[in-house]
Scaffold this active site. Structure first.
Site, PDB file in Angstrom:
ATOM      1  N   ASP A  86       3.322 -58.391  53.859  1.00  0.00           N
ATOM      2  CA  ASP A  86       4.294 -57.995  54.884  1.00  0.00           C
ATOM      3  C   ASP A  86       5.666 -57.723  54.274  1.00  0.00           C
ATOM      4  O   ASP A  86       6.536 -57.143  54.919  1.00  0.00           O
ATOM      5  CB  ASP A  86       4.409 -59.109  55.941  1.00  0.00           C
ATOM      6  CG  ASP A  86       4.766 -60.432  55.293  1.00  0.00           C
ATOM      7  OD1 ASP A  86       3.839 -61.209  55.017  1.00  0.00           O
ATOM      8  OD2 ASP A  86       5.956 -60.663  55.016  1.00  0.00           O
ATOM      9  N   GLY A 138      -6.010 -61.703  44.248  1.00  0.00           N
ATOM     10  CA  GLY A 138      -5.140 -62.537  43.419  1.00  0.00           C
ATOM     11  C   GLY A 138      -5.916 -63.497  42.539  1.00  0.00           C
ATOM     12  O   GLY A 138      -5.490 -63.837  41.440  1.00  0.00           O
ATOM     13  N   ASP A 155       1.816 -66.585  48.794  1.00  0.00           N
ATOM     14  CA  ASP A 155       2.115 -66.319  50.208  1.00  0.00           C
ATOM     15  C   ASP A 155       0.837 -65.802  50.865  1.00  0.00           C
ATOM     16  O   ASP A 155       0.713 -64.635  51.243  1.00  0.00           O
ATOM     17  CB  ASP A 155       3.235 -65.272  50.263  1.00  0.00           C
ATOM     18  CG  ASP A 155       3.641 -64.932  51.685  1.00  0.00           C
ATOM     19  OD1 ASP A 155       4.384 -63.938  51.856  1.00  0.00           O
ATOM     20  OD2 ASP A 155       3.182 -65.623  52.616  1.00  0.00           O
ATOM     21  N   ASP A 158      -4.801 -68.180  55.416  1.00  0.00           N
ATOM     22  CA  ASP A 158      -5.345 -69.551  55.384  1.00  0.00           C
ATOM     23  C   ASP A 158      -6.587 -69.637  54.495  1.00  0.00           C
ATOM     24  O   ASP A 158      -7.111 -68.604  54.068  1.00  0.00           O
ATOM     25  CB  ASP A 158      -5.665 -69.973  56.836  1.00  0.00           C
ATOM     26  CG  ASP A 158      -4.400 -69.968  57.698  1.00  0.00           C
ATOM     27  OD1 ASP A 158      -4.425 -69.361  58.785  1.00  0.00           O
ATOM     28  OD2 ASP A 158      -3.387 -70.523  57.238  1.00  0.00           O
TER      29      ASP A 158
HETATM   30  N1  SAM Z   1       3.161 -66.068  55.845  1.00  0.00           N
HETATM   31  C1  SAM Z   1       1.757 -65.898  56.174  1.00  0.00           C
HETATM   32  C2  SAM Z   1       1.085 -67.220  56.322  1.00  0.00           C
HETATM   33  O1  SAM Z   1       1.676 -68.237  55.965  1.00  0.00           O
HETATM   34  O2  SAM Z   1      -0.062 -67.215  56.801  1.00  0.00           O
HETATM   35  C3  SAM Z   1       1.078 -65.055  55.134  1.00  0.00           C
HETATM   36  C4  SAM Z   1       1.626 -63.666  55.120  1.00  0.00           C
HETATM   37  S1  SAM Z   1       0.863 -62.425  54.242  1.00  0.00           S
HETATM   38  C5  SAM Z   1       0.531 -61.323  55.544  1.00  0.00           C
HETATM   39  C6  SAM Z   1      -0.725 -63.022  53.750  1.00  0.00           C
HETATM   40  C7  SAM Z   1      -1.393 -61.959  52.899  1.00  0.00           C
HETATM   41  O3  SAM Z   1      -2.328 -62.528  51.991  1.00  0.00           O
HETATM   42  C8  SAM Z   1      -2.218 -60.909  53.688  1.00  0.00           C
HETATM   43  O4  SAM Z   1      -1.580 -59.656  53.617  1.00  0.00           O
HETATM   44  C9  SAM Z   1      -3.593 -60.898  53.025  1.00  0.00           C
HETATM   45  O5  SAM Z   1      -4.160 -59.613  52.938  1.00  0.00           O
HETATM   46  C10 SAM Z   1      -3.247 -61.493  51.661  1.00  0.00           C
HETATM   47  N2  SAM Z   1      -4.389 -62.084  50.942  1.00  0.00           N
HETATM   48  C11 SAM Z   1      -5.370 -62.861  51.453  1.00  0.00           C
HETATM   49  N3  SAM Z   1      -6.251 -63.199  50.482  1.00  0.00           N
HETATM   50  C12 SAM Z   1      -5.795 -62.625  49.327  1.00  0.00           C
HETATM   51  C13 SAM Z   1      -6.262 -62.613  47.980  1.00  0.00           C
HETATM   52  N4  SAM Z   1      -7.387 -63.264  47.628  1.00  0.00           N
HETATM   53  N5  SAM Z   1      -5.542 -61.940  47.055  1.00  0.00           N
HETATM   54  C14 SAM Z   1      -4.398 -61.285  47.407  1.00  0.00           C
HETATM   55  N6  SAM Z   1      -3.896 -61.244  48.680  1.00  0.00           N
HETATM   56  C15 SAM Z   1      -4.602 -61.912  49.616  1.00  0.00           C
END
Ligand code: SAM
Length: 283
Positions: A86, A138, A155, A158
């Site tokens: 985001d 990641g 960041d 869940d």
């Molecule tokens: N602040 C939010 C929270 O605490 O839930 C998180 C915000 S951000 C939108 C979370 C991001 O993590 C998402 O865009 C998602 O696509 C990304 N994400 C989830 N798993 C991931 C991974 N294995 N590697 C990289 N990004 C990942």
């Protein structure tokens, strides 16, 4: 006609907000992405039906995930953000002139595109020349990094779905190796309040304690997250988050914030007794 968004916080607890209008909805390769206008919280980003951020309270989360480690580390220049599609975490990081490079590793490019279009408040600084985006997992990216970063900010969503791998012992061990000798990792650390969130928090904390010499937890009040009581993990190879921190150095930067301040920084690590006991149970 009334339109409401409801998130299931537990099987017996729901959180609802009145919706003015839906702005975006898509099923990406990884998750369902929705953005809508709410009457109370402004624009809201949800992934798979879970609130990621709202315009009204995102400043709390993004200031606390960035300014605590940026104040504790005396000279952070190269930073890795995992997740964070985001853009809110990047927005707070680019405010530091001393930051030279920010690697953003976001698994879902569609989240970035949607936020650039509908959430300029958080995504507006993703085009900063210091930001280098990698659209990949990641968990895989971190396997190829060694002694690279001053800070790693996890960041993530869940610990289920695409985010599950970012709460594993392997991931934290690889973050340790990817950090420089005085590096710090901060992660979105779930919540102590509801049973499932508390279990996820304890599991993550145990794995971080097994991977870092110093592991602490700090808290913030985030109204739109389950229970509002939210935690961050602070894992460090050298620096303590509060002891011997030169808070005046941060204050001299003159960064204007709405939630973070150096007094709250220190106080955020003073946890409720029940939370301290939860952490001690797994340390
Ligand atoms: N602040 C939010 C929270 O605490 O839930 C998180 C915000 S951000 C939108 C979370 C991001 O993590 C998402 O865009 C998602 O696509 C990304 N994400 C989830 N798993 C991931 C991974 N294995 N590697 C990289 N990004 C990942």
């Amino acid at each position: 006609m009334e339109l409401w968004f409801t998130e299931q916080h537990t099987k017996n607890v729901r959180f609802s907000m009145k919706v003015d209008r839906q702005l975006y909805s898509a099923q990406s390769e990884f998750q369902r992405i929705d953005i809508f206008d709410s009457l109370e919280f402004g624009r809201v980003l949800t992934l798979d039906g879970y609130v990621m951020l709202t315009e009204k309270d995102e400043f709390i989360y993004h200031e606390m995930i960035v300014h605590v480690p940026m104040c504790a580390h005396p000279d952070a220049r190269k930073i890795l953000v995992i997740g964070g599609g985001d853009g809110g975490t990047v927005r707070e990081l680019v405010r530091y002139a001393a930051v030279e490079r920010i690697d953003l590793v976001e698994i879902d490019e569609q989240v970035v595109a949607a936020c650039k279009e509908y959430l300029p408040q958080t995504a507006g600084k993703l085009n900063d020349p210091r930001v280098h985006a990698f659209y990949e997992d990641g968990l895989k990216f971190i396997r190829h990094q060694e002694n690279e970063y001053d800070l790693i900010l996890v960041d993530s969503t869940d610990p289920f779905g695409p985010g599950e791998g970012l709460f594993t012992r392997e991931f934290y061990g690889n973050c340790f190796r990817a950090l420089k000798a005085d590096g710090i990792m901060v992660n979105q650390h779930e919540s102590p309040f509801y049973k499932e969130d508390a279990y996820a928090m304890q599991r993550a904390h145990k794995r971080i304690v097994e991977s870092f010499p110093l592991a602490r937890v700090y808290q913030a009040h985030i109204p739109t997250y389950p229970s509002g009581h939210w935690l961050f993990g602070f894992a460090s190879k050298q620096y303590h988050p509060v002891h011997n921190v030169d808070f005046s150095r941060w204050e001299k930067l003159g960064l204007r914030t709405q939630y973070y301040n150096t007094k709250l920084h220190a106080a955020a690590f003073a946890l409720p007794t029940y939370v301290e006991e939860m952490l001690r149970d797994v340390e």
